[in-house]
Design a protein around this motif. Structure first.
Motif, PDB file in Angstrom:
ATOM      1  N   SER A 204       0.821  -1.212   0.000  1.00 55.56           N
ATOM      2  CA  SER A 204       0.000   0.000   0.000  1.00 55.56           C
ATOM      3  C   SER A 204       0.854   1.260   0.000  1.00 55.56           C
ATOM      4  CB  SER A 204      -0.920   0.006   1.221  1.00 55.56           C
ATOM      5  OG  SER A 204      -0.175   0.006   2.427  1.00 55.56           O
TER       6      SER A 204
ATOM      7  N   SER B  44      -4.383   8.699  -7.683  1.00 57.76           N
ATOM      8  CA  SER B  44      -3.919   7.641  -6.791  1.00 57.76           C
ATOM      9  C   SER B  44      -3.748   8.166  -5.364  1.00 57.76           C
ATOM     10  CB  SER B  44      -2.596   7.055  -7.300  1.00 57.76           C
ATOM     11  OG  SER B  44      -1.566   8.028  -7.268  1.00 57.76           O
ATOM     12  N   ARG B  45      -3.312   9.425  -5.240  1.00 55.29           N
ATOM     13  CA  ARG B  45      -3.159  10.003  -3.903  1.00 55.29           C
ATOM     14  C   ARG B  45      -4.512  10.146  -3.218  1.00 55.29           C
ATOM     15  NH1 ARG B  45       0.951  13.026  -1.624  1.00 55.29           N
ATOM     16  NH2 ARG B  45       0.342  14.288   0.170  1.00 55.29           N
TER      17      ARG B  45
ATOM     18  N   ARG C  27      -5.723   6.759  -2.153  1.00 54.45           N
ATOM     19  CA  ARG C  27      -4.976   6.262  -1.006  1.00 54.45           C
ATOM     20  C   ARG C  27      -5.430   6.927   0.283  1.00 54.45           C
ATOM     21  NH1 ARG C  27      -0.283   7.182  -2.912  1.00 54.45           N
ATOM     22  NH2 ARG C  27       0.359   8.988  -1.690  1.00 54.45           N
TER      23      ARG C  27
ATOM     24  N   ASP D 246      -8.888   5.599   1.123  1.00 53.73           N
ATOM     25  CA  ASP D 246      -8.783   4.225   1.628  1.00 53.73           C
ATOM     26  C   ASP D 246      -8.253   4.198   3.051  1.00 53.73           C
ATOM     27  OD1 ASP D 246      -9.742   3.240  -0.725  1.00 53.73           O
ATOM     28  OD2 ASP D 246      -7.781   2.716  -1.559  1.00 53.73           O
ATOM     29  N   ARG D 247      -7.364   5.128   3.357  1.00 52.86           N
ATOM     30  CA  ARG D 247      -6.802   5.182   4.701  1.00 52.86           C
ATOM     31  C   ARG D 247      -7.895   5.464   5.739  1.00 52.86           C
ATOM     32  NH1 ARG D 247      -2.147   9.370   4.860  1.00 52.86           N
ATOM     33  NH2 ARG D 247      -1.564   8.080   3.074  1.00 52.86           N
TER      34      ARG D 247
END
Length: 671
Positions: free
Chosen positions: A38, A334-335, A338, A341-342
């Protein structure tokens, strides 16, 4: 062959054991962090740095230096490691520079244990950043790849480590800088010279040929890479504006501040004074930063060469600025994913006001990154559009479109041009910006105009009428043949045509009626056989004459001019012997002045199976309608190709052909 990477581009690694060589010009810290699947660091034991240079499968330098070597054994890394980030940072508290902006762009080379370069990357576009993730080695199933990242951090090492999820990132960054300041390491010897140059010299050359924004490129003909890549060798490139190159501590990436450098990458800044002929020299000043572009403002011995180099520089600039933009958009997305998702991964923050606020902030960051990337793209595209508006009217006939006024003042040339325009190239980010597709002369590869349904989106262009597509293909072949015929000096170029069924008679009319052809198009099986025998004999005799050094002893019936064979409706009218002869001409002809231009649908020749695969692969495939089939291995773009047809209703092609033919067949005209 070494892969010269641009930001976001990847390349496979052939072996688990590699060395990463860094050349930065000024002392920098070089290290590497390990990430899980990840993209997170597990703890402070997952970074190799001057105070702790060794990890399983990884060894970094013990001090800040201008040149570094990092040893990596990917097979020895822990199983839960999926990424290795190669980082560079400026040391603090030692009185050196505080940002990469004023420094030469760092140059990194991934090499095998034998020292052979696998991939290189020059980290351009840095400004206020003092730390950068330069390269990423990452696992894909059982294989590893290297990706050019170039992600900078204005907050330095601490911001970089924090972005990778390391707790107490500031404390570790302070430890690293203290180790460097205390001089805790042995000296690192610079890498040995390669190809007659040291790594530092190579870095300096890269920095000189690449500007402050964008990434490295290639040199040569568009887009095939034959000559100076599109062609030739992947060499240093002219930079275009880059996408956001760094992040602030908050994670936002500022747009690059640099302009476009229009100097050609593979040429010296100016010819050697002792050997330079008396030709006016172009200004070497970059055209970025809002300066007015100038036609011919590129290095070269003549105006034609300067314009050619400038066009190729425009191709490179467009490729890079779009590659940087797409990379920035991908990074922003993508950032954001991410960060969201965090939030979702933690049941305590998955719902509620805190989760909503985190999502809102992640989307806001994404919007800012996209906006900044778009601003940089718009700036560079505007500069390129302005340059195209200046360069296009200044092009000589060989490089100009049929609608260029230069054709109305056409005269027979005295010298063979260095290149020919085969159409235009564009990218969807600005479809109206068309870059000339140039190939060097004489042609080193044959041309194939694909008239099959797979050549383009036929339904969206010409409906379901494949006959219309074949007609356009024949017209494209005539337009290309006419351009070649018109730009060669008298007596130095001959066009011959095979049209077995006479299906291209209407499209060939300008060549036939102008008198440009020395004989009518070959028809029927007998005509095909006779034409191929004629050209095969010419290739054989010229090859023997060249080998024996007796080129002045050729039979009088051998036409010494370069030959272009235009073949319509292949393989209609061809038997097995004729097919073999055609393959022979395609392979051996270009070296002795016999060039092939085929109009064909590959499906029509499927009965021959794989026997003809080398023939198709050896030809440059073009389409008679706009199509995005030209893949660029340099940055991975699919360029949209537009064929070199004259405007509808224009008489410029017949007029130029009549004038060219009249001059060639007149007394003293060469025939």
């Amino acid at each position: 062959m070494t892969a010269e990477l641009v930001r976001g581009q990847n390349h496979p690694l052939p072996d688990f054991r590699v060395e990463i060589r860094v050349s930065a010009g000024k002392p920098v810290i070089a290290g590497a962090t390990l990430n899980d699947d990840s993209g997170r660091m597990r703890d402070a034991g997952w970074i190799a740095h001057p105070a702790a240079p060794r990890l399983p499968g990884l060894e970094a330098s013990r001090q800040a230096a201008a040149d570094h070597r990092l040893a990596v054994d990917l097979g020895a890394l822990p199983e839960d490691v999926h990424r290795v980030n190669v980082l560079l940072a400026l040391p603090t508290g030692v009185g050196g520079p505080t940002s990469f902006g004023p420094l030469a762009a760092p140059y990194l080379a991934v090499t095998g244990l034998d020292g052979a370069e696998i991939a290189t990357y020059t980290v351009t576009g840095l400004d206020a950043e003092s730390a950068v993730v330069a390269l990423e080695l990452y696992r894909r199933q059982d294989a590893w790849k290297v990706r050019a990242v170039g992600q900078g951090y204005a907050g330095g090492l601490a911001a970089m480590l924090d972005d990778q999820g390391l707790p107490k990132a500031h404390e570790l960054a302070a430890t690293i800088n203290e180790a460097v300041a205390a001089g805790l390491a042995r000296s690192v010897a610079p890498p040995p010279p390669q190809d007659g140059e040291g790594t530092r010299e190579r870095s300096t050359a890269h920095a000189a040929h690449r500007g402050r924004t964008g990434a490295e490129g290639a040199g040569g003909d568009c887009p095939e890479r034959t000559g100076t890549p599109a062609a030739g060798t992947p060499a240093g490139g002219t930079p275009s504006g880059a996408a956001p190159s760094g992040t602030t501590p908050s994670g936002d990436a500022p747009p690059s501040a640099g302009g476009i450098d229009y100097r050609h990458p593979s040429r010296p800044a100016s010819p050697p004074p002792s050997a330079a002929p008396s030709a006016p020299q172009a200004s070497q000043a970059p055209q970025g930063g809002g300066q007015e572009p100038v036609a011919g403002d590129a290095p070269g011995w003549s105006m034609e060469e300067r314009l050619y180099n400038q066009v190729w520089g425009m191709f490179e600039d467009l490729a890079r600025t779009v590659a940087a933009y797409r990379s920035a958009i991908d990074f922003a997305e993508s950032r954001m994913e991410r960060e969201i998702d965090r939030v979702l991964d933690d049941p305590r923050t998955r719902v509620g006001p805190a989760a909503d606020e985190a999502r809102t902030e992640a989307r806001a960051k994404h919007a800012r990154l996209v906006e900044q990337a778009q601003a940089v793209l718009d700036r560079d595209l505007a500069q390129l559009v302005a340059e195209a508006e200046v360069v296009e009217p200044a092009l000589p006939p060989a490089l100009a479109r049929w609608d260029n006024p230069v054709w109305h003042g056409y005269t027979l040339p005295d010298d063979t041009p260095m290149a020919l325009r085969l159409g235009d190239l564009s990218l969807p980010e600005h479809a109206e910006l068309r870059i000339p597709m140039l190939v060097r002369l004489p042609l080193e590869r044959g041309l194939w105009i694909d008239c099959g349904r797979e050549a383009a989106s036929v339904e969206s262009v010409v409906g379901a009428d494949t006959g219309e597509l074949r007609r356009l293909a024949a017209e494209t072949a005539t337009a290309v043949a006419a351009r070649l015929y018109a730009v060669y000096p008298p007596g130095e170029f001959t066009v011959r045509v095979i049209d077995p069924a006479g299906s291209a008679a209407a499209s060939l009319a300008p060549l036939v009626e102008s008198g440009a052809l020395p004989e009518p198009p070959a028809a029927g099986a007998a005509g095909v056989s006779q034409m191929l025998e004629l050209l095969t004999r010419r290739v054989d005799l010229v090859q023997m004459a060249v080998r024996s050094g007796a080129t002045d002893a050729l039979p009088v019936d051998i036409d010494p001019a370069d030959q272009l064979l235009v073949v319509h409706d292949f393989p209609h009218g061809f038997d097995d012997r004729a097919v073999t002869q055609l393959r022979y001409l395609a392979d051996e002809g270009p070296a002795v002045g016999v060039h092939l231009l085929m109009v064909a649908d590959r499906e029509d020749a499927r009965a021959y199976g794989p026997v003809l695969d080398p023939l198709w692969r050896g030809l440059l495939r073009l389409t008679p309608v706009a199509s995005d089939h030209l893949a660029d291995p340099w940055v991975g773009h699919a360029w949209t190709y537009e064929p070199p047809l004259a405007p509808s209703g224009s008489e410029i092609v017949p007029r130029v052909l009549r004038q060219a033919a009249a001059g060639r067949w007149s007394p003293g005209g060469g025939h």
